[in-house]
Design a protein around this motif. Structure first.
Motif, short mmCIF file in Angstrom:
data_model
loop_
_atom_site.label_atom_id
_atom_site.label_comp_id
_atom_site.label_asym_id
_atom_site.label_seq_id
_atom_site.Cartn_x
_atom_site.Cartn_y
_atom_site.Cartn_z
N GLN A 61 0.82 -1.21 0.00
CA GLN A 61 0.00 0.00 0.00
C GLN A 61 0.86 1.26 0.00
N ASN A 62 1.94 1.26 0.78
CA ASN A 62 2.82 2.42 0.82
C ASN A 62 3.45 2.69 -0.54
N GLU A 64 2.27 1.80 -3.43
CA GLU A 64 1.21 2.25 -4.33
C GLU A 64 0.87 3.72 -4.09
N MET A 65 0.81 4.12 -2.82
CA MET A 65 0.53 5.52 -2.51
C MET A 65 1.62 6.45 -3.03
N ILE A 68 1.21 6.87 -6.75
CA ILE A 68 0.05 7.71 -7.07
C ILE A 68 0.39 9.18 -6.91
N PHE A 69 0.99 9.56 -5.77
CA PHE A 69 1.24 10.97 -5.51
C PHE A 69 2.41 11.51 -6.35
N ALA A 78 -4.93 12.65 -6.98
CA ALA A 78 -4.28 11.57 -6.22
C ALA A 78 -5.22 11.02 -5.14
N LEU A 79 -5.90 11.91 -4.43
CA LEU A 79 -6.82 11.48 -3.39
C LEU A 79 -7.97 10.64 -3.97
N GLN A 81 -7.76 8.73 -6.60
CA GLN A 81 -7.20 7.42 -6.92
C GLN A 81 -7.07 6.56 -5.66
N VAL A 82 -6.64 7.20 -4.58
CA VAL A 82 -6.54 6.49 -3.29
C VAL A 82 -7.93 6.03 -2.84
N ARG A 85 -9.11 2.95 -4.78
CA ARG A 85 -8.43 1.73 -4.36
C ARG A 85 -8.88 1.28 -2.97
N ALA A 86 -9.07 2.25 -2.07
CA ALA A 86 -9.51 1.92 -0.72
C ALA A 86 -10.92 1.34 -0.73
#
Length: 203
Positions: A61-62, A64-65, A68-69, A78-79, A81-82, A85-86
């Protein structure tokens, strides 16, 4: 893929689907097509296997984050996209997962709670950057906003309370995330949110 990696992947699928208490080492061995002896050679007990699965998921997850950013057009993009996924993760993960971790492995749950501080700091930084991009109101205290968002997200783990009101975790997550952003967004930011929601509804 070597046997250890196969075990971690198959165990992670089982954990998400049925939760730690229902997952057995017999299930893992059967799912991997290996003997229990081979399984125990790689992982001495179920707890060590679960810990490795959780750490791997956290690392994934880290990574991937970060991607994304680093590649998103702006912070709101970006938010979103997060968020997507969440939401998918919640849809695929059994509600029993969090309950089991809290009940059976309190030290792992405590470790997760410690990482929440990192989440608040990171989200605050993202929101501060979004202020510079004109999507978040400049008078918002991003530290407090990030903390309040985390506090709301914790309600996702109160499965019995959600059921009392007839809500699913996914519904609460969607409402909390979008309403949170709307509450701190500028007019430009709200337009960006509306565009995202409209596109989601079309899909």
């Amino acid at each position: 893929m070597d046997t250890r990696e196969q075990i971690i992947q198959e165990s992670s699928k089982l954990l998400n689907r049925i939760g730690p208490s229902s997952m057995t080492m017999d299930m893992v061995a059967h799912s991997c097509g290996i003997s229990k002896r081979t399984l125990y050679e790689k992982f001495p007990d179920k707890k060590s296997l679960i810990m490795e699965c959780l750490h791997r998921e956290h690392e994934r997850q880290n990574a991937e984050m970060r991607h994304i950013f680093e590649t998103a057009e702006n912070c709101f993009d970006a938010l979103f996209q997060v968020f997507t996924r969440a939401r998918s993760y919640l849809q695929q993960t059994s509600a029993a997962f969090i309950d089991d971790i809290k009940r059976l492995y309190p030290e792992l749950h405590a470790e997760h709670r410690e990482k929440e501080k990192e989440f608040v700091i990171g989200l605050s930084q993202v929101l501060a950057k979004a202020q510079g991009e004109g999507h978040v109101m400049p008078n918002i205290d991003t530290d407090i906003a990030a903390f309040l968002f985390l506090s709301t997200m914790r309600n996702l783990n109160e499965n019995e309370r959600l059921a009392d009101y007839g809500f699913s975790r996914v519904q609460v997550f969607e409402g909390a995330f979008l309403n949170f952003l709307r509450g701190i967004a500028t007019i430009e930011g709200i337009s960006y949110i509306d565009e995202f929601v409209n596109n989601q509804q079309k899909q």
